[in-house]
Design a protein around this motif. Structure first.
Motif, PDB file in Angstrom:
ATOM      1  N   THR A  16       8.876   3.810  -0.864  1.00 25.74           N
ATOM      2  CA  THR A  16       7.743   4.459  -1.497  1.00 25.74           C
ATOM      3  C   THR A  16       7.047   3.473  -2.424  1.00 25.74           C
ATOM      4  O   THR A  16       7.648   2.480  -2.865  1.00 25.74           O
ATOM      5  CB  THR A  16       8.189   5.710  -2.278  1.00 25.74           C
ATOM      6  OG1 THR A  16       7.038   6.392  -2.780  1.00 25.74           O
ATOM      7  CG2 THR A  16       9.099   5.353  -3.442  1.00 25.74           C
ATOM      8  N   GLY A  17       5.798   3.747  -2.728  1.00 25.59           N
ATOM      9  CA  GLY A  17       5.021   2.894  -3.620  1.00 25.59           C
ATOM     10  C   GLY A  17       3.554   3.259  -3.567  1.00 25.59           C
ATOM     11  O   GLY A  17       3.139   4.129  -2.789  1.00 25.59           O
ATOM     12  N   GLY A  18       2.744   2.614  -4.411  1.00 24.81           N
ATOM     13  CA  GLY A  18       1.319   2.878  -4.425  1.00 24.81           C
ATOM     14  C   GLY A  18       0.737   2.747  -5.808  1.00 24.81           C
ATOM     15  O   GLY A  18       1.146   1.871  -6.597  1.00 24.81           O
ATOM     16  N   SER A  19      -0.189   3.651  -6.133  1.00 26.67           N
ATOM     17  CA  SER A  19      -0.854   3.639  -7.430  1.00 26.67           C
ATOM     18  C   SER A  19      -0.871   5.052  -7.980  1.00 26.67           C
ATOM     19  O   SER A  19      -0.390   5.993  -7.340  1.00 26.67           O
ATOM     20  CB  SER A  19      -2.288   3.111  -7.288  1.00 26.67           C
ATOM     21  OG  SER A  19      -3.075   4.031  -6.532  1.00 26.67           O
ATOM     22  N   ASP A  20      -1.447   5.211  -9.168  1.00 30.74           N
ATOM     23  CA  ASP A  20      -1.544   6.545  -9.753  1.00 30.74           C
ATOM     24  C   ASP A  20      -2.495   7.439  -8.971  1.00 30.74           C
ATOM     25  O   ASP A  20      -2.426   8.666  -9.076  1.00 30.74           O
ATOM     26  CB  ASP A  20      -2.021   6.450 -11.206  1.00 30.74           C
ATOM     27  CG  ASP A  20      -0.970   5.833 -12.121  1.00 30.74           C
ATOM     28  OD1 ASP A  20       0.217   5.886 -11.757  1.00 30.74           O
ATOM     29  OD2 ASP A  20      -1.343   5.294 -13.183  1.00 30.74           O
ATOM     30  N   THR A  21      -3.352   6.838  -8.158  1.00 29.07           N
ATOM     31  CA  THR A  21      -4.304   7.621  -7.365  1.00 29.07           C
ATOM     32  C   THR A  21      -3.770   7.920  -5.971  1.00 29.07           C
ATOM     33  O   THR A  21      -3.877   9.057  -5.485  1.00 29.07           O
ATOM     34  CB  THR A  21      -5.651   6.881  -7.243  1.00 29.07           C
ATOM     35  OG1 THR A  21      -6.164   6.643  -8.552  1.00 29.07           O
ATOM     36  CG2 THR A  21      -6.649   7.699  -6.444  1.00 29.07           C
TER      37      THR A  21
END
Length: 724
Positions: free
Chosen positions: A172-177
């Motif tokens: 998993t991962g990414g940004s606040d958006t």
């Protein structure tokens, strides 16, 4: 084990470490929910060897499934003696299974594995208000991990005896958006059967699942979570060591000159035709929009699932009796909810729900002949051969509206009340064709229409919940509740008599008192006593003389009462102990016209009996689990963890009358795991069924009385990594 990952983060608990559940469709501490709920973590599932929902009895006493003929093929759970043992597509279970709140109707496709599991909540008792969909006996709610913006990778590979391999990965991962996750599992091997005469190993499992989720949060008051899950599972022989060859009386194929297998773990070559397959795609979209004091939630679910069951019923090396049952289930559901978010004395939820289900057999085929006749020409060219094919559909349209609120009467006392109104339209359509020597007096030279039917019925009923809970002190809460459960009437998609009369709707009135306590020294005690008045129970009977393999009938009444106790103890930070106990009394209070089945030539004979006063099916008098988890820190060298789990159940019947039963049995599982410094990687030795339990019971059917065996002792090694 892919279904239960060791390294899931503790997202299931609050700051104090207590488990948070969604049993009332909002996040609450387990100790504050006035419902009997057992929440099971990934670590507990792994220790007990829980790979799919079929294994949940290993960790949840009072939840019973069949380890017999349908093991490895269908998830048909009973909780506190309430359930449905029909495996026909379109016949709903009485214990509903949900993935992240979305109802899953296909009992065969509910045998799956997951690598993104967060916890499993088992709700005991009717859940007719908030979960609905015929949850007369309870609900199993599988909660998956939400994607996180923080990068994380968990992976594990395992190898065991019988060349069993397991692998899983979660990232998993990414940004606040925008955040995303992907999870995959792969299981293969475990071929513990030997083919007679050739020595070939068979009976193993093949399972692949791939899941992905994307979380989109463009603003502080809106989020959307899209999920996809693809699965492909198969097994060559019915799991649970169901060996059709070991029957009593003699296997029917012997009378045609066939040879039966000599022991439980040997099969004859045509036994390879025994195969269970399920595959398909699930999709979900959950959106939440926050407004002042209220959230609007939309939950959409869709699935398209295929199932194939093929069986060699003669139980010898001949090809005599053949059964082929391909099926397809399509579900589409939509739910809208309004949930209060204010800090006032009233917390409430209201919603509307719709489900459209398309279940069909495409077609169910029963063939007789040596060798198995395939085409029409082969049927006609084989003396005495015949083939019957049935195309059947059971579309369902279900609507419901519901509301439930909890009002804070005083600082310590709350009142909960809820109501749901359900309307279900059920359809039953089939066409049946035959060719060949159907009976000694009937020969059909071409495929001929034998029977057809097309009818529908609508079932409507309210259900409700009333509960009063009181907090005696911080960490000690008691409650009283009264719940009305409803399961709609239905047609039986395994009985193909024209003009079939549907069974009536089930009604269950449940009265329960519970106490949930948190005590010094890390002691937790959750207890509940219950009494059920259960009416119009839908019971599946073996019916070889009817127009199908099984039929449905209503038992007039059943009386159920019992006690559930969930204990936890943490005497030190490194030692955790647990015990879960279920005591149950369930008997038919009115079942004078019961249809039973007694052993005899070629399986047995259908009979009529008075089952009033008989123990209800799938209702062991008691069952329990014991668990222990101990961690030894190693100075600057990581840690070593020891854990063990033991499950035991008393015996129980699986059909009304004599012939089908499961003997008392228990299973012990254990593991030793080394965790490297920083917990970045680990290695584990594990074992399942360490007492090597084998024989469990007998599973009578229309062609014999095969014995039931659980999986033999298994053991192996696993290594994994955790990177974040």
């Amino acid at each position: 084990m892919a279904f239960a990952q060791q390294t899931a983060p503790e997202e299931t608990s609050d700051e104090s470490g207590e488990i948070v559940v969604t049993a009332q469709r909002r996040e609450e501490l387990l100790s504050r929910v006035p419902i009997s709920v057992q929440a099971v973590t990934p670590t507990e599932l792994q220790t007990a060897g829980v790979a799919t929902p079929l294994d949940l009895p290993n960790v949840v006493p009072g939840l019973t499934t069949s380890p017999g003929a349908t093991a490895g093929a269908f998830f048909t759970p009973f909780i506190r003696g309430v359930g449905a043992n029909s495996t026909a597509i379109g016949n709903d279970p009485s214990v509903a299974l949900f993935i992240d709140g979305i109802y899953q109707s296909d009992k065969a496709a509910n045998v799956f594995e997951m690598a993104d599991l967060q916890r499993i909540e088992v709700l005991r008792g009717p859940q007719g208000t908030l979960f609905g969909r015929n949850a007369t006996g309870g609900a199993v709610n599988i909660v998956t991990r939400r994607p996180s913006p923080d990068a994380e990778l968990n992976a594990e590979v395992s190898y065991g005896n019988y060349d069993a391999t397991n692998a899983r990965v979660y990232a998993t991962g990414g940004s606040d958006t925008v955040a995303a996750s992907i999870a995959a599992t792969r299981r293969d091997g475990f071929d513990y059967f030997t083919v007679l005469g050739t020595g070939e190993e068979t009976g193993g499992l093949e399972s692949t699942t791939i899941s992905g989720q994307v979380l989109f949060t463009p603003t502080s008051n809106f989020e959307a979570l899209l999920g996809l899950n693809w699965m492909d599972n198969s097994t060559n022989v019915l799991r649970g060591a169901q060996n059709m060859a070991l029957t009593d009386p003699i296997p029917v194929g012997v009378f045609f000159g066939g040879t039966a297998a000599p022991d439980p773990y040997t099969v004859t070559e045509p036994q390879l035709i025994n195969r269970i397959e399920n595959s398909g795609l699930r999709a979900s979209l959950r959106m939440r929009y926050s407004m002042p004091n209220v959230d609007l939630v939309s939950t959409t679910g869709a699935s398209d699932l295929e199932t194939l069951t093929t069986l060699d019923y003669d139980a010898t090396d001949l090809d005599v009796f053949f059964f082929d049952n391909p099926g397809n289930t399509k579900d589409w559901s939509q739910e809208f909810q309004l949930l209060s978010t204010s800090d006032g004395p009233l917390q409430w939820v209201a919603g509307v729900y719709y489900l459209h289900n398309e279940s069909e057999m495409t077609p169910l085929t029963f063939g007789v002949g040596a060798p198995y006749p395939g085409t029409d020409a082969q049927v006609l060219a084989t003396p005495g051969a015949s083939r019957i094919q049935t195309f059947a559909r059971g579309p369902i349209d279900a609507w419901a509206v519901y509301a439930q609120g909890t009002y804070q009467l005083t600082d310590a006392t709350r009142l909960t009340a809820g109501v749901r109104y359900t309307s279900e339209e059920r359809n039953f359509q089939f066409e049946q064709y035959g060719i060949g020597q159907l009976t000694p007096m009937i020969f059909l030279p071409a495929q001929t229409l034998l029977a057809t039917d097309d009818q529908s019925e609508t079932f409507e009923e309210p259900s409700w919940r009333i509960a009063l809970d009181h907090t005696f002190r911080e960490g000690l809460m008691g409650y009283l509740s009264y719940n009305r459960g409803f399961k709609s009437g239905t047609f039986n998609l395994n009985d193909f008599c024209p003009g079939q009369t549907p069974v009536e709707s089930e009604i269950l009135d449940a009265y329960e008192a519970g106490l949930k306590g948190r005590w010094p020294g890390g002691l937790t005690v959750d207890t509940s006593v219950f009494y059920y008045d259960y009416q119009n129970i839908q019971v599946t009977r073996i019916a070889p003389s009817s127009c199908g393999a099984t039929s449905l009938q209503n038992a007039g009444g059943e009386e159920i009462y019992g006690l559930d106790v969930d204990l936890g103890l943490r005497p030190t930070d490194n030692l955790r102990l647990s015990a879960n106990i279920s005591l149950l009394h369930a008997e038919y209070s009115d079942f004078s016209g019961a249809s039973g089945f007694t052993p005899g030539f070629v399986g047995g004979t259908a009979i009529t009996l008075d089952a009033t006063g008989e123990q209800a099916i799938y209702s062991p008098d008691y069952s329990f689990t014991l668990g222990a988890d101990y961690t030894i820190p190693l100075q600057n060298q990581g840690s070593v963890n020891f854990n063990a789990s033991y499950f035991y159940t008393d015996g129980y019947k699986t059909v009304v009358g004599d012939g089908n039963y499961i003997d008392p049995y228990g299973q012990l599982s254990a593991a030793i795991q080394y965790n490297a410094p920083g917990d970045n990687w680990y290695a584990r030795l594990w074992g399942r069924n360490l007492t090597d339990e084998d024989y469990v019971g007998r599973n009578l059917n229309a062609f014999g009385s095969p014995y039931t065996y659980v999986d033999p002792m298994s053991y192996g090694v696993a290594v994994g990594v955790n990177l974040n």
